[in-house]
Structure formats: C-alpha cells, structure tokens
Design a protein around this motif. Structure first.
Motif, mmCIF file in Angstrom:
data_model
loop_
_atom_site.group_PDB
_atom_site.id
_atom_site.type_symbol
_atom_site.label_atom_id
_atom_site.label_comp_id
_atom_site.label_asym_id
_atom_site.label_seq_id
_atom_site.Cartn_x
_atom_site.Cartn_y
_atom_site.Cartn_z
ATOM 1 N N ALA A 5 0.840 -1.204 0.000
ATOM 2 C CA ALA A 5 0.000 0.000 0.000
ATOM 3 C C ALA A 5 0.874 1.252 0.000
ATOM 4 O O ALA A 5 0.789 2.080 0.904
ATOM 5 C CB ALA A 5 -0.931 -0.023 1.209
ATOM 6 N N PRO A 6 1.734 1.404 -1.012
ATOM 7 C CA PRO A 6 2.651 2.558 -0.983
ATOM 8 C C PRO A 6 1.943 3.888 -1.213
ATOM 9 O O PRO A 6 0.993 3.968 -1.990
ATOM 10 C CB PRO A 6 3.613 2.266 -2.136
ATOM 11 C CG PRO A 6 2.829 1.428 -3.090
ATOM 12 C CD PRO A 6 1.910 0.586 -2.226
ATOM 13 N N SER A 7 2.406 4.910 -0.488
ATOM 14 C CA SER A 7 1.983 6.282 -0.765
ATOM 15 C C SER A 7 3.038 6.884 -1.680
ATOM 16 O O SER A 7 4.191 7.009 -1.266
ATOM 17 C CB SER A 7 1.940 7.106 0.525
ATOM 18 O OG SER A 7 1.037 6.556 1.422
ATOM 19 N N GLU A 39 -1.654 4.344 -2.741
ATOM 20 C CA GLU A 39 -2.388 5.240 -1.840
ATOM 21 C C GLU A 39 -2.113 6.690 -2.231
ATOM 22 O O GLU A 39 -1.357 7.413 -1.576
ATOM 23 C CB GLU A 39 -2.018 4.919 -0.385
ATOM 24 C CG GLU A 39 -2.342 3.457 -0.067
ATOM 25 C CD GLU A 39 -2.780 3.185 1.352
ATOM 26 O OE1 GLU A 39 -2.230 3.769 2.281
ATOM 27 O OE2 GLU A 39 -3.703 2.352 1.520
ATOM 28 N N TYR A 186 -7.285 8.829 5.487
ATOM 29 C CA TYR A 186 -6.545 7.569 5.365
ATOM 30 C C TYR A 186 -7.250 6.404 6.070
ATOM 31 O O TYR A 186 -7.415 5.318 5.499
ATOM 32 C CB TYR A 186 -5.128 7.794 5.932
ATOM 33 C CG TYR A 186 -4.434 6.548 6.403
ATOM 34 C CD1 TYR A 186 -3.970 5.614 5.483
ATOM 35 C CD2 TYR A 186 -4.258 6.288 7.763
ATOM 36 C CE1 TYR A 186 -3.347 4.448 5.914
ATOM 37 C CE2 TYR A 186 -3.634 5.133 8.196
ATOM 38 C CZ TYR A 186 -3.194 4.220 7.272
ATOM 39 O OH TYR A 186 -2.591 3.067 7.696
ATOM 40 N N VAL A 190 -8.449 3.079 3.844
ATOM 41 C CA VAL A 190 -7.726 1.815 4.031
ATOM 42 C C VAL A 190 -8.693 0.674 4.361
ATOM 43 O O VAL A 190 -8.608 -0.427 3.809
ATOM 44 C CB VAL A 190 -6.677 1.988 5.155
ATOM 45 C CG1 VAL A 190 -6.231 0.651 5.721
ATOM 46 C CG2 VAL A 190 -5.488 2.764 4.645
ATOM 47 N N ARG A 204 2.829 -3.694 8.057
ATOM 48 C CA ARG A 204 3.327 -2.335 7.819
ATOM 49 C C ARG A 204 4.191 -1.924 9.001
ATOM 50 O O ARG A 204 4.327 -2.666 9.980
ATOM 51 C CB ARG A 204 2.150 -1.383 7.607
ATOM 52 C CG ARG A 204 1.199 -1.373 8.760
ATOM 53 C CD ARG A 204 -0.103 -0.658 8.435
ATOM 54 N NE ARG A 204 -1.001 -0.758 9.572
ATOM 55 C CZ ARG A 204 -2.292 -0.476 9.540
ATOM 56 N NH1 ARG A 204 -2.860 -0.079 8.421
ATOM 57 N NH2 ARG A 204 -3.031 -0.591 10.613
HETATM 58 N N1 GLU Z 1 0.315 4.197 2.554
HETATM 59 C C1 GLU Z 1 0.911 4.016 3.834
HETATM 60 C C2 GLU Z 1 2.401 4.268 3.756
HETATM 61 O O1 GLU Z 1 2.977 4.218 2.684
HETATM 62 C C3 GLU Z 1 0.675 2.640 4.382
HETATM 63 C C4 GLU Z 1 -0.695 2.485 4.877
HETATM 64 C C5 GLU Z 1 -1.040 1.095 5.373
HETATM 65 O O2 GLU Z 1 -0.260 0.156 5.170
HETATM 66 O O3 GLU Z 1 -2.111 0.957 5.947
HETATM 67 O O4 GLU Z 1 2.998 4.533 4.781
#
Ligand code: GLU
Length: 309
Positions: A5-7, A39, A186, A190, A204
C-alpha cells in the motif's frame, strides 16, 4: 491475502522496503496472494511516474504481486458510500476547526505527537453548522464512544507487537473520516479498500500500530471482515532517527544508482531484522523457507548502517 500500500509521496526508503519484504513473506509463506494498492488520495501524491518508480523498486527487490494495481484516487464512490453508511448510523458530524484551533484546544498525544480531538464541534446546533458551512468547508469526524464506554476500547492482537489495547476517546478522540479539502481520510479509505480487495493480512511499519485500533473500529461499524495485523520494526538512521522520505541517500533510487545489488539489500535487511544468521546476499524466495514472525517480536528499531555500503 497481503497487500502493498505505498503512498507515492517520494521514492521508497529502506524501511518501506523492509515492510514490503515482510508483507510478501507473510503472504507467500502461506501460499497467499499479494495485491497492489497505490495510496494516492492526497493530490500531492498524484505525480506522474511516482507510483511506477515504487512498483519498479519492488520488482527490483524480487517482490511481485497479483493482478492490476488499484489506485485510491479512483475509488471515491466506494468511500462516499462508506461515509454515507457511517452518517446513517448517526456517528458522523461536521468539523470546522482550523489547524490553529485544533492545536489550541486539543490535548497533544504523548507518544506520537498527534493530538486527541477535544470534541469542539460535536455539539454544534443545526443553525451554527449552516452558518459556518457558508464560510468554511468542513471536515467530517466520527464520534467515538466516551472513555468509560467499553464499546470504545479496541483490542488488536498483532502478530509482531502482541496485544494492543486502545481507548479511542483517550488516544485520538473523534477522528477524521474526511478532510476539509474533500479528500477521504486515510483511516476510512484503508478499511474500505482492504475489504474490497479481499485483504486478510496487513503488514506495515510500527508507526501505524495506533491506526490499527481506529481501523478495527471502522471494520466493526461497517460490518467488514477483521484483518490480521503485523506491525514490524522501523529502520533507524545512523544518528538514531527513524528513516523517512527525507533520507534521500537511503532511498531505493540512490541505492540502485550506487550499483548495490538487490540480493545484497535483501540479505542485509533480513539479517539486521534477525531473520537470518548471516548477511549473505539472498532473495525473498530463498527467505520463504522457514519464515516466521518470531524473530521480530520484541525487537527495537533496526539500525540500517551497513545495509547499503
Ligand atoms: N500508505 C501508507 C504508507 O505508505 C501505508 C498504509 C497502510 O499500510 O495501511 O505509509
């Protein structure tokens, strides 16, 4: 099923790479699949090429996923629907607080610098809401149960961090489900996406452990499956700070430009995390053999010096 789930707010750093490796191992060691969710809710993340660079870094490390990536920026309808359901439960309200007001009225949270919302806008009258809406776009908050109501105490059994218990009213208060600029918060996005994508295991960084309680609470309110969590240690720079996207010399772009091999990064990361006895070059696939969460339990932040030099 696991998920990346990369931002795409910048290039991946070693901490992101470590979380991604653990996500992949957690899923693949059980014969499970992994999905990709970008994300990019925040308009600042919607920069062409950023998400592709992250996906390319993951492939370079030897981490693959199943199916096409899902982009949060295209999932607005699903978030609107979830928000409408929460509103239908009578649990949301409009919040007009400015950033300055939030800081002035809220109790700062001791451990992570975030704040506990004081509930300032919870009891506004319909007239007051109408008056303020005319001058300022509101955010939307979810009202959490009072501290003495057991419904607002959430327990999460984390595969790495163990049992984590939170009284929402004390840890965060009524939290945002939509920001005042219209972007879905967020926490809500999610939860909606994990359920829609069939995710059963969320891996994560430990900095998001506090979010797990809010996400579990939302899963329950929305009647969604409760995912399993594993919050893994963070990577620490030589001066003891946690790595962030500002540590450009430790991002994957810079590491790759220095000619470091992916097997070297994976081998040293795995060793620094206690997964292997030696720091010899290796691949994610080789690490599947005998994979266990045990070495990560009780482990502090992982020093990253020596991993890419
Ligand atoms: N998008 C978030 C990040 O890159 C991770 C969110 C998640 O894993 O719930 O830090």
């Amino acid at each position: 099923m696991g998920r990346f789930a990369p931002s795409p707010s910048g290039r991946m750093h070693l901490g992101n790479a470590f979380s991604a490796l653990m996500t992949w191992l957690g899923a693949r060691s059980r014969g499970g699949s992994v999905v990709m969710r970008v994300e990019d809710l925040d308009p600042r993340c919607q920069v062409p090429g950023r998400a592709e660079a992250i996906m390319d870094d993951l492939r370079w490390l030897g981490l693959d996923w199943d199916g096409d990536p899902v982009f949060q920026s295209r999932r607005g309808d699903a978030y609107d629907e979830a928000l409408a359901r929460l509103a239908g439960l009578g649990l949301t309200y409009l919040c007009f607080c400015t950033r300055a007001e939030l800081h002035a009225a809220s109790a700062p949270h001791a451990s992570d610098g975030t704040y506990v919302y004081a509930g300032t806008c919870r009891g506004l009258s319909a007239e007051e809401v109408a008056r303020r809406s005319a001058v300022r776009a509101p955010a939307v908050r979810l009202a959490v149960p009072d501290a003495d109501d057991p419904a607002g105490t959430v327990e999460v059994d984390d595969l790495v961090a163990g049992r984590h218990r939170e009284v929402l009213a004390r840890e965060c208060g009524d939290f945002l489900v939509r920001r005042s600029d219209g972007v879905t918060a967020y926490q809500l996005a999610v939860v909606v996406d994990d359920a829609a994508m069939g995710v059963t295991q969320v891996v994560r960084g430990r900095d998001l452990l506090g979010s797990a309680a809010r996400q579990r609470y939302l899963q329950r309110l929305l009647g969604l499956p409760e995912v399993e969590y594993a919050h893994v240690p963070l990577l620490m720079a030589a001066d003891g700070r946690r790595l962030s996207k500002r540590d450009g010399d430790l991002d994957l772009g810079a590491i790759r430009a220095r000619g470091v091999r992916p097997e070297t990064v994976v081998g040293r990361l795995a060793h620094a995390a206690g997964l292997t006895d030696s720091d010899a070059p290796t691949t994610p696939t080789e690490l599947l053999q005998g994979f266990s969460w045990d070495p990560l339990r009780g482990r502090g932040d992982i020093p990253c010096d020596g991993i890419t030099t």
